[in-house]
Motif scaffolding. Structure first.
Motif, PDB file in Angstrom:
ATOM      1  N   TRP A   1      -5.084  -5.292  -1.743  1.00 27.32           N
ATOM      2  CA  TRP A   1      -4.880  -4.705  -0.416  1.00 27.32           C
ATOM      3  C   TRP A   1      -5.831  -5.327   0.591  1.00 27.32           C
ATOM      4  O   TRP A   1      -7.003  -5.539   0.300  1.00 27.32           O
ATOM      5  CB  TRP A   1      -5.205  -3.228  -0.396  1.00 27.32           C
TER       6      TRP A   1
ATOM      7  N   ASP B   1      -0.797   5.663  -4.069  1.00 29.39           N
ATOM      8  CA  ASP B   1      -2.010   4.901  -4.384  1.00 29.39           C
ATOM      9  C   ASP B   1      -3.188   5.389  -3.542  1.00 29.39           C
ATOM     10  O   ASP B   1      -4.312   5.512  -4.040  1.00 29.39           O
ATOM     11  CB  ASP B   1      -1.804   3.403  -4.131  1.00 29.39           C
ATOM     12  N   ILE B   2      -2.947   5.659  -2.273  1.00 27.55           N
ATOM     13  CA  ILE B   2      -4.005   6.163  -1.392  1.00 27.55           C
ATOM     14  C   ILE B   2      -4.480   7.531  -1.885  1.00 27.55           C
ATOM     15  O   ILE B   2      -5.678   7.796  -1.950  1.00 27.55           O
ATOM     16  CB  ILE B   2      -3.525   6.216   0.065  1.00 27.55           C
TER      17      ILE B   2
ATOM     18  N   ALA C   1      -4.283  -1.092   4.283  1.00 29.69           N
ATOM     19  CA  ALA C   1      -4.930   0.208   4.099  1.00 29.69           C
ATOM     20  C   ALA C   1      -5.962   0.359   5.212  1.00 29.69           C
ATOM     21  O   ALA C   1      -6.900  -0.435   5.316  1.00 29.69           O
ATOM     22  CB  ALA C   1      -5.586   0.296   2.730  1.00 29.69           C
TER      23      ALA C   1
ATOM     24  N   ARG D   1      -1.837   4.211   5.631  1.00 28.95           N
ATOM     25  CA  ARG D   1      -1.138   2.931   5.504  1.00 28.95           C
ATOM     26  C   ARG D   1      -0.707   2.506   6.897  1.00 28.95           C
ATOM     27  O   ARG D   1       0.054   3.200   7.563  1.00 28.95           O
ATOM     28  CB  ARG D   1       0.085   3.101   4.609  1.00 28.95           C
TER      29      ARG D   1
ATOM     30  N   VAL E   1       0.879  -1.170   0.000  1.00 28.36           N
ATOM     31  CA  VAL E   1       0.000   0.000   0.000  1.00 28.36           C
ATOM     32  C   VAL E   1       0.912   1.213   0.000  1.00 28.36           C
ATOM     33  O   VAL E   1       1.700   1.394   0.922  1.00 28.36           O
ATOM     34  CB  VAL E   1      -0.910   0.020   1.253  1.00 28.36           C
TER      35      VAL E   1
ATOM     36  N   ALA F   1      -9.116  -1.784  -3.509  1.00 31.84           N
ATOM     37  CA  ALA F   1      -8.399  -2.764  -2.694  1.00 31.84           C
ATOM     38  C   ALA F   1      -8.349  -4.123  -3.391  1.00 31.84           C
ATOM     39  O   ALA F   1      -7.310  -4.794  -3.378  1.00 31.84           O
ATOM     40  CB  ALA F   1      -9.062  -2.890  -1.324  1.00 31.84           C
TER      41      ALA F   1
END
Length: 120
Positions: free
Chosen positions: A68, A8-9, A35, A29, A4, A63
């Motif tokens: 994730w 990406d978040i 996540a 993270r 993660v 996810a």
């Protein structure tokens, strides 16, 4: 499980901003490369239109696509009923990690078997 990353978040939060405008989302993270959903908040004037569910769906779809694991701690701090929140998250594949009030909930990524889907 895949890594993660903060970028990406950020990309996910930007997607939510475009597709569920007005919903506040905070995802971090966790140290174990999970996540962690810290917040999904829909303003009172926008509740009842499915925006929170849309945001949660986008989180779960991302996810799944990125493999994730998700984790969160349901809380009634923002005026929601704890049991209702637990049921809402469970409807999206989250399971309680413990039996007591205040336990975290986790969701493993769903891996689609494209071969099985094509055969059906």
């Amino acid at each position: 499980m895949a890594n993660v990353t903060y970028s990406d978040i950020r990309e996910l939060i930007d997607l939510i901003d475009r597709r569920a405008s007005g919903v506040k989302v905070l995802i971090t993270r966790a140290p174990d490369d999970v996540a962690y959903i810290n917040l999904i908040e829909v303003p009172p004037t926008q509740r009842g239109y499915g925006l929170g569910q849309r945001a949660l769906n986008l989180i779960c779809q991302t996810a799944d696509a990125r493999a994730w694991k998700l984790r969160l701690t349901p809380s009634g701090d923002l005026g929601s009923d704890y049991d209702r929140l637990v049921a809402w998250y469970a409807g999206s594949g989250f399971a309680l990690d413990g039996a007591k009030h205040g336990s975290t909930m986790s969701r493993e990524p769903e891996v689609l078997d494209h071969w099985a889907a094509d055969a059906a």
